[in-house]
Enzyme design. Sequence first.
Site, PDB file in Angstrom:
ATOM      1  N   HIS A  77       0.834  -1.201   0.000  1.00 27.82           N
ATOM      2  CA  HIS A  77       0.000   0.000   0.000  1.00 27.82           C
ATOM      3  C   HIS A  77       0.876   1.261   0.000  1.00 27.82           C
ATOM      4  O   HIS A  77       0.734   2.134  -0.865  1.00 27.82           O
ATOM      5  CB  HIS A  77      -0.920  -0.030   1.228  1.00 27.82           C
ATOM      6  CG  HIS A  77      -1.827   1.156   1.351  1.00 27.82           C
ATOM      7  ND1 HIS A  77      -3.167   1.100   1.036  1.00 27.82           N
ATOM      8  CD2 HIS A  77      -1.591   2.428   1.753  1.00 27.82           C
ATOM      9  CE1 HIS A  77      -3.707   2.302   1.224  1.00 27.82           C
ATOM     10  NE2 HIS A  77      -2.773   3.119   1.669  1.00 27.82           N
ATOM     11  N   GLU A  78       1.804   1.335   0.934  1.00 22.18           N
ATOM     12  CA  GLU A  78       2.666   2.527   1.028  1.00 22.18           C
ATOM     13  C   GLU A  78       3.596   2.628  -0.184  1.00 22.18           C
ATOM     14  O   GLU A  78       3.826   3.723  -0.692  1.00 22.18           O
ATOM     15  CB  GLU A  78       3.477   2.510   2.331  1.00 22.18           C
ATOM     16  CG  GLU A  78       2.636   2.613   3.612  1.00 22.18           C
ATOM     17  CD  GLU A  78       1.685   3.817   3.647  1.00 22.18           C
ATOM     18  OE1 GLU A  78       2.013   4.862   3.047  1.00 22.18           O
ATOM     19  OE2 GLU A  78       0.606   3.702   4.254  1.00 22.18           O
ATOM     20  N   HIS A  81       1.661   4.283  -2.978  1.00 24.96           N
ATOM     21  CA  HIS A  81       1.627   5.751  -2.880  1.00 24.96           C
ATOM     22  C   HIS A  81       2.952   6.341  -3.370  1.00 24.96           C
ATOM     23  O   HIS A  81       2.987   7.290  -4.144  1.00 24.96           O
ATOM     24  CB  HIS A  81       1.459   6.194  -1.414  1.00 24.96           C
ATOM     25  CG  HIS A  81       0.079   6.030  -0.850  1.00 24.96           C
ATOM     26  ND1 HIS A  81      -1.048   6.527  -1.465  1.00 24.96           N
ATOM     27  CD2 HIS A  81      -0.353   5.469   0.307  1.00 24.96           C
ATOM     28  CE1 HIS A  81      -2.113   6.262  -0.706  1.00 24.96           C
ATOM     29  NE2 HIS A  81      -1.715   5.614   0.374  1.00 24.96           N
ATOM     30  N   ASP A 154      -7.464   7.670   2.771  1.00 23.30           N
ATOM     31  CA  ASP A 154      -7.086   8.116   1.422  1.00 23.30           C
ATOM     32  C   ASP A 154      -8.330   8.452   0.614  1.00 23.30           C
ATOM     33  O   ASP A 154      -8.370   9.454  -0.094  1.00 23.30           O
ATOM     34  CB  ASP A 154      -6.342   6.999   0.672  1.00 23.30           C
ATOM     35  CG  ASP A 154      -5.048   6.611   1.357  1.00 23.30           C
ATOM     36  OD1 ASP A 154      -4.449   7.464   2.031  1.00 23.30           O
ATOM     37  OD2 ASP A 154      -4.641   5.439   1.199  1.00 23.30           O
TER      38      ASP A 154
HETATM   39 ZN    ZN Z   1      -2.831   5.130   2.063  1.00 23.71          ZN
END
Ligand code: ZN
Length: 258
Positions: A77-78, A81, A154
């Site tokens: 996930h990170e 981004h 988010d």
């Molecule tokens: Zn996030």
Amino acid sequence: MTLAEHIDINVLAKRTPGLVGADLANIANEAAIIATRLNHSKITMDDFEAAIDRILAGPEKKNRALNPEEKRRVAYHEAGHALVAENVPSGQPVHKISIIPRGVSALGFTLQLPVEETFLSTDAELKDQLAILHGGRVAEQIVLGSVSTGAQNDLERASEIARNMVCMLGMSKKVGALTLGKRQQLQFLDTEGTEYRNYSEETARLIDSEVLLLIEEAEARATEIITTHRAVLDKLALVLQDKEVINRDEIIEVIAQS
Ligand code: ZN
């Protein structure tokens, strides 16, 4: 306070926009406490960075142990981004990625630092931000085949930006350069305010479809970037699972190697 060499005041300033003197004093104190705890004779740059993380994002919650599958998901996930941030035109360089749980609910964070201070955002820059915000969820979907509750914040932020673009900033051609809806703020009451609707049902439907379009565009852009740079994503996620925190130099190294 006795400072070590190589304290980068520029980086500290970029990490603390909008803070007042008292906040900065608080951060400096926290850095001193961290340095003492770690037996550093001088306060290092890492101590300052740890202090800023702690003050701005909340204390580390090492006991909120993620199982390996969750940890892998947060890492992807990170990394998602970060990868999108590095590949959209106005993306600010990623300074740090962390998958150490912090504060009330954060499982990780990706920190970008501006190259210079700016006071305006263009529609293209806001669209880049939407893509970055969706990068985490899109990476989960592509790699793990499912999405999770980790993306709630988010999505909230992205929805708010997209809705403001359409309703407040005149950035939708179909809706036009209008501001639609007014917030009536009740003075002295700590409420969000109620929205006063000054448009028709038909316009309301158009707004919804334009907002959705912006979000779908952002998802498509994030998907394209992540698919194109899948090798970098995998490597970033792997290093993150191993180290839990990676900084700018390590990020650049991963990108260069992949
Ligand atoms: Zn996030």
